[in-house]
Scaffold this active site. Structure first.
Site, PDB file in Angstrom:
ATOM      1  N   HIS A   1      -5.850  -1.874   6.894  1.00 23.60           N
ATOM      2  CA  HIS A   1      -5.794  -2.788   8.044  1.00 23.60           C
ATOM      3  C   HIS A   1      -7.149  -2.892   8.762  1.00 23.60           C
ATOM      4  O   HIS A   1      -7.628  -3.985   9.058  1.00 23.60           O
ATOM      5  CB  HIS A   1      -4.740  -2.332   9.061  1.00 23.60           C
ATOM      6  CG  HIS A   1      -3.370  -2.164   8.482  1.00 23.60           C
ATOM      7  ND1 HIS A   1      -2.902  -2.916   7.431  1.00 23.60           N
ATOM      8  CD2 HIS A   1      -2.340  -1.330   8.811  1.00 23.60           C
ATOM      9  CE1 HIS A   1      -1.650  -2.555   7.145  1.00 23.60           C
ATOM     10  NE2 HIS A   1      -1.300  -1.583   7.962  1.00 23.60           N
TER      11      HIS A   1
ATOM     12  N   ASP B   1      -3.764   5.391   5.745  1.00 24.71           N
ATOM     13  CA  ASP B   1      -2.650   4.562   6.233  1.00 24.71           C
ATOM     14  C   ASP B   1      -3.159   3.296   6.937  1.00 24.71           C
ATOM     15  O   ASP B   1      -2.555   2.235   6.828  1.00 24.71           O
ATOM     16  CB  ASP B   1      -1.804   5.401   7.209  1.00 24.71           C
ATOM     17  CG  ASP B   1      -0.502   4.721   7.587  1.00 24.71           C
ATOM     18  OD1 ASP B   1       0.125   4.116   6.708  1.00 24.71           O
ATOM     19  OD2 ASP B   1      -0.110   4.796   8.772  1.00 24.71           O
TER      20      ASP B   1
ATOM     21  N   LYS C   1      -1.928   7.484  16.209  1.00 25.61           N
ATOM     22  CA  LYS C   1      -0.503   7.479  16.567  1.00 25.61           C
ATOM     23  C   LYS C   1      -0.360   8.226  17.885  1.00 25.61           C
ATOM     24  O   LYS C   1      -1.213   9.052  18.235  1.00 25.61           O
ATOM     25  CB  LYS C   1       0.311   8.240  15.516  1.00 25.61           C
ATOM     26  CG  LYS C   1       0.206   7.664  14.124  1.00 25.61           C
ATOM     27  CD  LYS C   1       1.413   6.833  13.813  1.00 25.61           C
ATOM     28  CE  LYS C   1       1.353   6.263  12.428  1.00 25.61           C
ATOM     29  NZ  LYS C   1       1.839   4.907  12.333  1.00 25.61           N
TER      30      LYS C   1
ATOM     31  N   LYS D   1       0.837  -1.178   0.000  1.00 24.07           N
ATOM     32  CA  LYS D   1       0.000   0.000   0.000  1.00 24.07           C
ATOM     33  C   LYS D   1       0.888   1.251   0.000  1.00 24.07           C
ATOM     34  O   LYS D   1       2.047   1.137   0.443  1.00 24.07           O
ATOM     35  CB  LYS D   1      -0.939  -0.008   1.194  1.00 24.07           C
ATOM     36  CG  LYS D   1      -0.247   0.238   2.518  1.00 24.07           C
ATOM     37  CD  LYS D   1      -1.247   0.155   3.620  1.00 24.07           C
ATOM     38  CE  LYS D   1      -0.614   0.313   4.949  1.00 24.07           C
ATOM     39  NZ  LYS D   1       0.028   1.574   5.230  1.00 24.07           N
TER      40      LYS D   1
HETATM   41  C1  BG6 Z   1       1.774   0.265   8.546  1.00 23.45           C
HETATM   42  C2  BG6 Z   1       1.519   1.749   8.657  1.00 23.45           C
HETATM   43  O1  BG6 Z   1       1.028  -0.272   7.504  1.00 23.45           O
HETATM   44  O2  BG6 Z   1       1.381  -0.353   9.770  1.00 23.45           O
HETATM   45  C3  BG6 Z   1       2.273   2.341   9.827  1.00 23.45           C
HETATM   46  O3  BG6 Z   1       1.933   2.385   7.454  1.00 23.45           O
HETATM   47  C4  BG6 Z   1       1.945   1.578  11.095  1.00 23.45           C
HETATM   48  O4  BG6 Z   1       1.944   3.721   9.989  1.00 23.45           O
HETATM   49  C5  BG6 Z   1       2.111   0.083  10.900  1.00 23.45           C
HETATM   50  O5  BG6 Z   1       2.814   2.038  12.119  1.00 23.45           O
HETATM   51  C6  BG6 Z   1       1.600  -0.694  12.103  1.00 23.45           C
HETATM   52  O6  BG6 Z   1       1.936  -2.030  11.959  1.00 23.45           O
HETATM   53  P1  BG6 Z   1       2.057  -2.995  13.222  1.00 23.45           P
HETATM   54  O7  BG6 Z   1       2.359  -4.331  12.627  1.00 23.45           O
HETATM   55  O8  BG6 Z   1       3.168  -2.439  14.069  1.00 23.45           O
HETATM   56  O9  BG6 Z   1       0.736  -2.930  13.923  1.00 23.45           O
END
Ligand code: BG6
Length: 481
Positions: free
Chosen positions: A234, A229, A330, A142
């Site tokens: 997700h 993002d 965040k 992505k």
């Molecule tokens: C990524 C995002 O896809 O996922 C980031 O671009 C984020 O901003 C990250 O920090 C989080 O991933 P995880 O596996 O640490 O939950």
């Protein structure tokens, strides 16, 4: 997503953008771990391609440092030598594709495009012109566009060179063990089948909370924001897996067919159902953190959202009318990814004339990270002469039930690419359906509420939904709000 692992067929792997952060932190360590376990193809090179003018030796040195720091398994000299033999480097200069065409000996090849989307079209043209696209598999990360129109354009660009059947769009959340366990929980247990729908479920909360700030990704994040993002990919994938009906089979296209039905059924999100936020200076744990606007590459008056809370609906027979509350941010008070299903109230309160006033909703919490596990909270009578209700919990924790460490998400997903298994990857129609649900938000100028780093997000999120599972709670098991 295979039932039993098998060795992939011979193939070469080309990492385009091999000097970038993703290759260093995730891809090279994951490939090394696969090599160590004997899960790489018996034959095939791993070629790094990037703008930097490096040679093979310098690339190997960098890869070695990356493996030592990020593999999670350390660096074993014997395993490293076997892995390093496959590594080559090619600077992306004039004549690079001719050289690549002579280097690659396997008829099957994987191109992992770890480059900005603006570089895709010329790169794919180059592959086609040099006869490298035939039988090529293309892996992309992505963002898959930034709205519906650009996502469609990106898909057209890809399809000019490779058919959908050879495109792997990565969402690394699908590589997480606990996300896959959601499928086993839902479709491997009679217990949950009958209660997994609007008849029994009152509402669902999905949370992806992060403690980290934007740090060194300022310019990139300015273009993205939390909606693009995390929510579009997700969170919507977690939502889809929570809501799908049982697929006709496990693997192949069946799971993706079910997911796309859910994603298409997400009612276009109403701007009034969304709260956006941006972090200001604060403290996360004991660490001070600057505000988002102080991050290098971020505009002083930036209105990019680092937090989203939203209510949405999935208009299917099973889920009509059930609100889904999604939030991500965040620089929050804690790092936690979870799905919480709250069950409806009991039909009659027999205990209303006792010390039990109102009962808590029963709640099933799927903890995706950290402290991976599942817990069910329900009411029990506190011992003693009075009838006093107390919420109690049944708890399953991965850490105590299983001793083996699950593979890191990228390792799992790269292995699936090498096996040609699409189950855990995003299909063209899924990404377009997810963008469609967010379309109303691009036409509205939504307010962005400030929240201090280290807090639970903007207070306006509580107005949207007062029942959020509390983030402030410290310790391994989130308790009742
Ligand atoms: C990524 C995002 O896809 O996922 C980031 O671009 C984020 O901003 C990250 O920090 C989080 O991933 P995880 O596996 O640490 O939950």
């Amino acid at each position: 997503m295979t039932a039993a692992p098998s060795p992939p067929p011979p193939q070469d792997i080309v990492l385009v953008g091999a000097s970038g952060d993703l290759a260093r932190r995730k891809l090279l360590p994951a490939l090394y771990n696969l090599s160590r376990e004997g899960s790489l193809p018996a034959q095939g090179l791993i070629v790094g391609l990037a703008l930097e003018p490096l040679g093979d030796a310098a690339f190997r040195e960098r890869a070695r440092a990356a493996v030592a720091e990020f593999s999670g398994t350390g660096l074993d000299e014997t395993a490293w030598s076997a892995f390093a033999e496959r590594l080559r480097y090619l600077p992306a200069a004039v004549g690079a594709y001719e050289r690549l065409a002579t280097m690659l000996k396997q008829p099957e090849r994987v191109f992992y495009l770890s480059v900005p989307p603006s570089a895709f079209a010329p790169l794919l043209d180059d592959l086609r012109r040099h006869g490298l696209a035939q039988r090529a598999v293309v892996v992309i990360e992505k963002p898959f566009g930034r709205d519906l129109a650009t996502a469609r354009e990106l898909n057209r660009t890809l399809h000019r060179t490779v058919p959908e059947s050879r495109i792997f769009r990565i969402d690394h959340y699908l590589g997480k063990e606990t996300v896959q366990n959601l499928l086993v929980l839902r479709f491997g247990n009679t217990l949950f089948q009958r209660i997994w729908n609007r008849d029994v479920i009152d509402h669902v909360q999905l949370t992806v909370a992060e403690e980290i700030g934007v740090d060194d990704r300022g310019p990139l994040y300015e273009e993205t924001g939390a909606l693009r993002d995390i929510v579009q990919n997700h969170l919507f994938q977690l939502l889809a897996l929570t809501c799908i009906s049982a697929p006709a089979s496990f693997g192949g296209e069946a799971l993706r067919d079910e997911k796309v039905k859910v994603l298409r059924a997400i009612r276009p999100v109403h701007p009034g159902d969304v709260v956006l936020g941006q972090y200001t200076a604060g403290r996360v744990g004991s660490q001070p953190m600057d505000g988002y606007r102080a991050v290098a590459g971020v505009a002083p008056g930036s209105r990019t959202e680092t937090y989203v809370a939203m209510r949405c609906y999935v208009d299917t027979w099973e889920w009509a009318g059930v609100p889904f509350y999604l939030r991500t941010g965040k620089a929050l008070v804690t790092r936690r990814t979870e799905i919480v299903l709250s069950f409806r109230d009991v039909p009659l309160h027999f205990f209303r004339n006792t010390d039990i006033g109102s009962l808590e909703h029963n709640r099933l919490t799927l903890r995706i990270q950290p402290d991976e596990g599942i817990s069910l909270s329900f009411s029990a009578k506190r011992p003693g002469p009075r009838v006093v209700e107390q919420p109690v919990r049944m708890d399953f924790s991965y850490g105590t039930s299983f001793t083996s460490q699950p593979a890191e998400a990228y390792e799992r997903l790269l292995h699936d690419v090498l096996l040609g298994d699409h189950t855990l990857f995003i299909r063209e129609d899924e990404t377009e359906a997810a963008w469609t649900a967010l379309e109303p938000l691009w036409q509205t100028d939504l307010a962005v509420e400030p929240y201090p780093a280290g807090s639970a997000g903007p207070t306006a999120a509580r107005a949207l939904f007062p029942g959020w599972h509390r983030l402030e709670h410290h310790g391994p098991h989130p308790e009742t709000p």
